[in-house]
Design a protein around this motif. Structure first.
Motif, PDB file in Angstrom:
ATOM      1  N   LEU A   1      10.707 -14.617  11.002  1.00 49.29           N
ATOM      2  CA  LEU A   1      10.318 -13.546  10.099  1.00 49.29           C
ATOM      3  C   LEU A   1      10.135 -12.279  10.927  1.00 49.29           C
ATOM      4  O   LEU A   1       9.367 -12.274  11.891  1.00 49.29           O
ATOM      5  CB  LEU A   1       9.007 -13.899   9.394  1.00 49.29           C
ATOM      6  N   ILE A   2      10.854 -11.213  10.540  1.00 47.25           N
ATOM      7  CA  ILE A   2      10.765  -9.933  11.240  1.00 47.25           C
ATOM      8  C   ILE A   2      10.445  -8.874  10.189  1.00 47.25           C
ATOM      9  O   ILE A   2      11.193  -8.704   9.230  1.00 47.25           O
ATOM     10  CB  ILE A   2      12.095  -9.587  11.950  1.00 47.25           C
ATOM     11  N   ARG A   3       9.321  -8.186  10.369  1.00 46.14           N
ATOM     12  CA  ARG A   3       8.927  -7.112   9.448  1.00 46.14           C
ATOM     13  C   ARG A   3       8.856  -5.815  10.238  1.00 46.14           C
ATOM     14  O   ARG A   3       8.291  -5.788  11.332  1.00 46.14           O
ATOM     15  CB  ARG A   3       7.577  -7.416   8.806  1.00 46.14           C
ATOM     16  N   GLN A   4       9.444  -4.745   9.664  1.00 51.47           N
ATOM     17  CA  GLN A   4       9.463  -3.449  10.329  1.00 51.47           C
ATOM     18  C   GLN A   4       9.081  -2.365   9.338  1.00 51.47           C
ATOM     19  O   GLN A   4       9.603  -2.328   8.239  1.00 51.47           O
ATOM     20  CB  GLN A   4      10.847  -3.162  10.900  1.00 51.47           C
ATOM     21  N   GLY A   5       8.175  -1.506   9.744  1.00 53.96           N
ATOM     22  CA  GLY A   5       7.683  -0.422   8.905  1.00 53.96           C
ATOM     23  C   GLY A   5       6.286  -0.078   9.377  1.00 53.96           C
ATOM     24  O   GLY A   5       6.016  -0.100  10.573  1.00 53.96           O
ATOM     25  N   VAL A   6       5.367   0.209   8.438  1.00 58.64           N
ATOM     26  CA  VAL A   6       3.990   0.487   8.810  1.00 58.64           C
ATOM     27  C   VAL A   6       3.368  -0.736   9.487  1.00 58.64           C
ATOM     28  O   VAL A   6       2.463  -0.621  10.301  1.00 58.64           O
ATOM     29  CB  VAL A   6       3.168   0.961   7.592  1.00 58.64           C
ATOM     30  N   ILE A   7       3.894  -1.913   9.168  1.00 55.69           N
ATOM     31  CA  ILE A   7       3.509  -3.158   9.837  1.00 55.69           C
ATOM     32  C   ILE A   7       4.718  -3.654  10.616  1.00 55.69           C
ATOM     33  O   ILE A   7       5.830  -3.676  10.097  1.00 55.69           O
ATOM     34  CB  ILE A   7       3.102  -4.237   8.818  1.00 55.69           C
TER      35      ILE A   7
ATOM     36  N   ASN B   1       0.824  -1.218   0.000  1.00 56.95           N
ATOM     37  CA  ASN B   1       0.000   0.000   0.000  1.00 56.95           C
ATOM     38  C   ASN B   1       0.861   1.272   0.000  1.00 56.95           C
ATOM     39  O   ASN B   1       0.643   2.185   0.788  1.00 56.95           O
ATOM     40  CB  ASN B   1      -0.963   0.011   1.190  1.00 56.95           C
ATOM     41  N   ASN B   2       1.850   1.287  -0.868  1.00 56.27           N
ATOM     42  CA  ASN B   2       2.771   2.416  -1.035  1.00 56.27           C
ATOM     43  C   ASN B   2       3.628   2.695   0.195  1.00 56.27           C
ATOM     44  O   ASN B   2       4.189   3.776   0.330  1.00 56.27           O
ATOM     45  CB  ASN B   2       2.030   3.680  -1.464  1.00 56.27           C
ATOM     46  N   GLU B   3       3.729   1.753   1.107  1.00 54.34           N
ATOM     47  CA  GLU B   3       4.581   1.868   2.295  1.00 54.34           C
ATOM     48  C   GLU B   3       5.674   0.817   2.211  1.00 54.34           C
ATOM     49  O   GLU B   3       5.419  -0.332   1.841  1.00 54.34           O
ATOM     50  CB  GLU B   3       3.768   1.641   3.577  1.00 54.34           C
TER      51      GLU B   3
END
Length: 146
Positions: free
Chosen positions: A67-73, A50-52
């Motif tokens: 699994l490691i996700r960092q950002g808007v999520i 979504n553009n992030e």
């Protein structure tokens, strides 16, 4: 994989989610970095949702894939074949507990002209609600153009 060597990777990421009467599929290609630190191998790449931009890291020790996700999520989930693990999924609006009942974890890093891959199959729940059977495949190859 040799220690202390960072390699540029080209990758194709494919996800399929089978949930009751429908199937969702998601696919993208990107570039990333593969490196070894301590007793772990790491694959790091960016994905756009979504553009992030989300910075994603996969950490492998030969038994468990994290699994490691960092950002808007923000997300952290461990996958161990034959086990159910608890994680967390966070958005700006809410935070949910996750569970993954992992059926398959296969990791093969690229070597020379041989492509590598990560195959992952698991049943996923978000705050106790089943989201379906997730099948994830990453196809990896060294990026010699960099």
């Amino acid at each position: 994989m040799k220690k202390a060597i960072q390699r540029s990777i080209k990758m194709r990421f494919q996800t399929r989610i089978d949930h009751q009467d429908h199937t969702d599929a998601y696919e993208f290609t990107t570039r990333g970095e593969l490196f070894h630190k301590g007793k772990h191998d790491y694959l790091r790449f960016e994905e756009v949702l979504n553009n992030e931009t989300i910075q994603t890291t996969m950490k492998w020790n030969g038994r468990e894939l994290i699994l490691i996700r960092q950002g808007v999520i923000l997300m952290r989930q461990t996958f161990i074949a034959g086990e159910t693990t608890v994680g967390r999924y966070v958005t700006p609006e809410a935070s949910w507990e996750t569970t993954a009942a992992t059926e398959k974890v296969f990791v093969q890093w690229p070597a020379g002209k041989v492509k590598g891959r990560i195959d992952l199959t698991y049943q996923f729940e978000l705050q106790g609600q089943a989201t379906g059977k997730h099948t994830v495949r990453l196809t990896l190859e060294e990026d010699t153009s960099r």
